[in-house]
Design a protein around this motif. Structure first.
Motif, PDB file in Angstrom:
ATOM      1  N   ASN A 181      58.393 106.386 -12.593  1.00 27.87           N
ATOM      2  CA  ASN A 181      58.227 105.110 -13.297  1.00 27.87           C
ATOM      3  C   ASN A 181      58.440 105.246 -14.794  1.00 27.87           C
ATOM      4  N   ASN A 182      58.792 104.142 -15.421  1.00 26.97           N
ATOM      5  CA  ASN A 182      58.741 104.021 -16.878  1.00 26.97           C
ATOM      6  C   ASN A 182      57.577 103.109 -17.213  1.00 26.97           C
ATOM      7  N   PHE A 183      56.565 103.670 -17.851  1.00 25.09           N
ATOM      8  CA  PHE A 183      55.400 102.884 -18.285  1.00 25.09           C
ATOM      9  C   PHE A 183      54.821 103.688 -19.437  1.00 25.09           C
ATOM     10  N   TYR A 184      55.468 103.540 -20.597  1.00 25.00           N
ATOM     11  CA  TYR A 184      55.221 104.434 -21.737  1.00 25.00           C
ATOM     12  C   TYR A 184      53.782 104.382 -22.238  1.00 25.00           C
ATOM     13  N   GLU A 185      53.068 103.297 -21.934  1.00 25.75           N
ATOM     14  CA  GLU A 185      51.659 103.229 -22.316  1.00 25.75           C
ATOM     15  C   GLU A 185      50.875 104.401 -21.723  1.00 25.75           C
ATOM     16  N   HIS A 195      67.486  96.936  -9.076  1.00 28.08           N
ATOM     17  CA  HIS A 195      66.920  97.217 -10.397  1.00 28.08           C
ATOM     18  C   HIS A 195      67.768  98.303 -11.031  1.00 28.08           C
ATOM     19  N   CYS A 240      68.061 100.571 -14.427  1.00 26.44           N
ATOM     20  CA  CYS A 240      67.508 101.019 -15.709  1.00 26.44           C
ATOM     21  C   CYS A 240      68.655 101.355 -16.653  1.00 26.44           C
ATOM     22  N   MET A 261      67.383 101.322  -8.239  1.00 24.46           N
ATOM     23  CA  MET A 261      66.590 101.281  -7.011  1.00 24.46           C
ATOM     24  C   MET A 261      66.657  99.874  -6.432  1.00 24.46           C
ATOM     25  N   THR A 268      52.434  92.918 -23.340  1.00 26.31           N
ATOM     26  CA  THR A 268      51.613  93.775 -22.460  1.00 26.31           C
ATOM     27  C   THR A 268      50.242  93.982 -23.099  1.00 26.31           C
ATOM     28  N   TYR A 313      53.719  96.607 -26.129  1.00 26.22           N
ATOM     29  CA  TYR A 313      55.068  96.388 -25.593  1.00 26.22           C
ATOM     30  C   TYR A 313      55.318  94.878 -25.540  1.00 26.22           C
ATOM     31  N   PHE A 338      53.551 100.026 -11.275  1.00 26.70           N
ATOM     32  CA  PHE A 338      54.623  99.023 -11.330  1.00 26.70           C
ATOM     33  C   PHE A 338      54.311  97.924 -12.352  1.00 26.70           C
ATOM     34  N   ARG A 374      54.146  91.613 -13.558  1.00 26.25           N
ATOM     35  CA  ARG A 374      55.226  92.049 -14.445  1.00 26.25           C
ATOM     36  C   ARG A 374      56.440  91.164 -14.199  1.00 26.25           C
ATOM     37  N   GLY A 398      66.399  97.413 -17.006  1.00 26.98           N
ATOM     38  CA  GLY A 398      64.983  97.448 -16.621  1.00 26.98           C
ATOM     39  C   GLY A 398      63.989  97.331 -17.755  1.00 26.98           C
ATOM     40  N   HIS A 406      61.913  94.259 -18.134  1.00 24.48           N
ATOM     41  CA  HIS A 406      60.975  93.871 -17.064  1.00 24.48           C
ATOM     42  C   HIS A 406      59.553  94.262 -17.443  1.00 24.48           C
ATOM     43  N   LYS A 424      55.756  94.969 -18.150  1.00 24.80           N
ATOM     44  CA  LYS A 424      54.658  95.167 -17.193  1.00 24.80           C
ATOM     45  C   LYS A 424      53.311  94.657 -17.718  1.00 24.80           C
TER      46      LYS A 424
HETATM   47  N1  LIG Z   1      54.734  97.541 -20.603  1.00 26.62           N
HETATM   48  C1  LIG Z   1      55.813  98.227 -20.219  1.00 26.62           C
HETATM   49  N2  LIG Z   1      56.716  97.627 -19.435  1.00 26.62           N
HETATM   50  C2  LIG Z   1      57.827  98.307 -19.033  1.00 26.62           C
HETATM   51  C3  LIG Z   1      58.079  99.633 -19.474  1.00 26.62           C
HETATM   52  C4  LIG Z   1      57.090 100.244 -20.298  1.00 26.62           C
HETATM   53  O1  LIG Z   1      57.203 101.403 -20.717  1.00 26.62           O
HETATM   54  N3  LIG Z   1      55.968  99.520 -20.635  1.00 26.62           N
HETATM   55  N4  LIG Z   1      59.239 100.282 -19.108  1.00 26.62           N
HETATM   56  C5  LIG Z   1      60.380  99.432 -18.707  1.00 26.62           C
HETATM   57  C6  LIG Z   1      61.495 100.176 -18.133  1.00 26.62           C
HETATM   58  S1  LIG Z   1      62.468 101.059 -19.200  1.00 26.62           S
HETATM   59  C7  LIG Z   1      61.811 100.090 -16.792  1.00 26.62           C
HETATM   60  S2  LIG Z   1      63.221 100.807 -16.165  1.00 26.62           S
HETATM   61  C8  LIG Z   1      60.907  99.419 -15.845  1.00 26.62           C
HETATM   62  C9  LIG Z   1      60.499 100.436 -14.793  1.00 26.62           C
HETATM   63  O2  LIG Z   1      59.807  99.816 -13.770  1.00 26.62           O
HETATM   64  P1  LIG Z   1      59.238 100.688 -12.570  1.00 26.62           P
HETATM   65  O3  LIG Z   1      58.403 101.794 -13.151  1.00 26.62           O
HETATM   66  O4  LIG Z   1      58.441  99.730 -11.756  1.00 26.62           O
HETATM   67  O5  LIG Z   1      60.406 101.255 -11.853  1.00 26.62           O
HETATM   68  O6  LIG Z   1      59.741  98.888 -16.475  1.00 26.62           O
HETATM   69  C10 LIG Z   1      59.942  98.331 -17.747  1.00 26.62           C
HETATM   70  N5  LIG Z   1      58.712  97.694 -18.207  1.00 26.62           N
END
Ligand SMILES: Nc1nc2c(c(=O)[nH]1)N[C@H]1C(S)=C(S)[C@@H](COP(=O)(O)O)O[C@H]1N2
Ligand SMILES: [Mo]
Length: 323
Positions: A83-87, A138, A140, A146, A175, A194, A223, A228, A236, A239, A241
């Motif tokens: 996943n990407n969820f930098y938090e 999806h 990225c 995916m 976020t 974010y 996710f 989200r 991506g 998108h 979250k």
């Molecule tokens: N709040 C938040 N939303 C985010 C991100 C994030 O880091 N923080 N990463 C984004 C990126 S770069 C992508 S590709 C998708 C990844 O979603 P997934 O982890 O459900 O595949 O979330 C996006 N939404």
């Protein structure tokens, strides 16, 4: 907000390298007949990562327009552990860390240029929305992709609740901000929280979807629980979250990645195989399920639904408008 530039080790480029290694390792393991990479790497097992999310009952109907993504659904064991969820950290392996997120009593504020601003409990919002399931692609910006069966509701339904004014030109999303829960938010080089944005026309498009579930379950924390955004024709990073705030505005929002590096991550972010990222090709993509790279499609294959939104901007294809 003041922040320092993120360090070079946090550049997504290094993530891309990790990704290639990861995918190769998966293929090697598959060749050896050893299940998932997680088994050998000490990463969260699929069962751990998927824990705690209950099936949605009754299951929302599958929208027939999104019943077939033209590619197989990517396994939940793969997508819920990459996943990407930098938090929660700048690696792809944050699914365990993301379980710290507490979604009980989640509240969403919808304000700005609307006739009926509201602060609404997520549970109450969902009860007022017509839920459906959609199987969508999806893509990225890092060139992996995916296919996930999401459940949720159209963003346009949610906007109708607050009655946007005609002066509203953009929708800005935010976020949560809670450094005690999301420890990477203690790092000052990121412009937390974010944020992301769409034009009002993009937001009203039938493809713009508020995701509240995946694989028939309540949304996994990694996710972006409890809700989200998913705009499948865009890269991506759009998108966003775990949304806490939605603001209608007449000013184009500056999003998280755009603020960090607008030459690589622009506002529009429409998937376009002809416009390479400055540091890698966008012509092809690597499915997370493994196998060969596949061609990337303009608008990620959703041009029929959205190409009209960009009429008159054709002259600028190849510029940042399309990144
Ligand atoms: N709040 C938040 N939303 C985010 C991100 C994030 O880091 N923080 N990463 C984004 C990126 S770069 C992508 S590709 C998708 C990844 O979603 P997934 O982890 O459900 O595949 O979330 C996006 N939404
Ligand atoms: Mo991404």
């Amino acid at each position: 907000m003041t922040y320092l530039r993120r360090p070079s080790w946090a550049l997504p480029e290094s993530a891309v390298t990790d990704e290639a290694l990861f995918l190769n390792r998966r293929q090697v393991l598959a060749g050896l007949g050893i299940g998932t990479a997680a088994a050998l790497t000490g990463l969260p097992s699929p069962a751990q990562a998927e824990a705690g999310r209950t099936p949605i009952t009754p299951p929302p109907p599958l929208n027939p327009a999104f019943a077939d993504a033209g590619r197989p659904i990517t396994g939940e064991d793969i997508t819920s552990t990459y996943n990407n969820f930098y938090e929660f950290g700048s690696s792809k392996r944050i699914s365990r860390e993301a379980q710290r997120l507490n979604v009980d009593g989640w509240v969403i504020e919808i304000d700005g240029l609307v006739a009926k601003p509201m602060t609404i409990a997520f549970d109450d919002l969902v009860k007022q929305m017509q839920l459906e399931e959609r199987i969508v692609r999806h893509r990225c910006v890092e060139a992996w992709s995916m296919v996930v069966p999401w459940t949720g509701f159209t963003l346009s339904q949610m906007l109708a609740l607050v009655e946007p004014l005609s002066s509203a030109k953009y929708v800005r999303f935010e976020t949560f901000l809670d450094p005690d829960v999301a420890r990477e938010q203690r790092a000052s080089w990121w412009p937390w929280p974010y944020t992301e944005g769409l034009t009002i026309e993009e937001a009203q498009n039938e493809l713009s979807f508020m995701v509240t579930g995946a694989y028939g379950k309540e949304l996994h924390k990694q996710f972006g629980a409890p809700v989200r955004l998913h705009t499948p024709w865009k890269y991506g990073f759009k998108h966003i979250k775990s949304i806490v705030k939605v603001t209608l505005t007449d000013e184009r929002p500056v999003s998280f990645w755009e603020e960090l590096n607008d030459s690589e991550y622009g506002f529009w972010a429409n998937v376009n195989p002809q416009v390479d990222h400055p540091r890698w090709t966008q012509a092809t993509e690597q499915p997370l399920s493994g196998g060969d790279r596949i061609p990337t499609l303009l608008f990620n294959g959703y041009g029929e639904q959205v190409a009209h939104l960009y009429k008159g901007m054709e002259a600028e294809i190849g510029t940042r408008l399309w990144r």
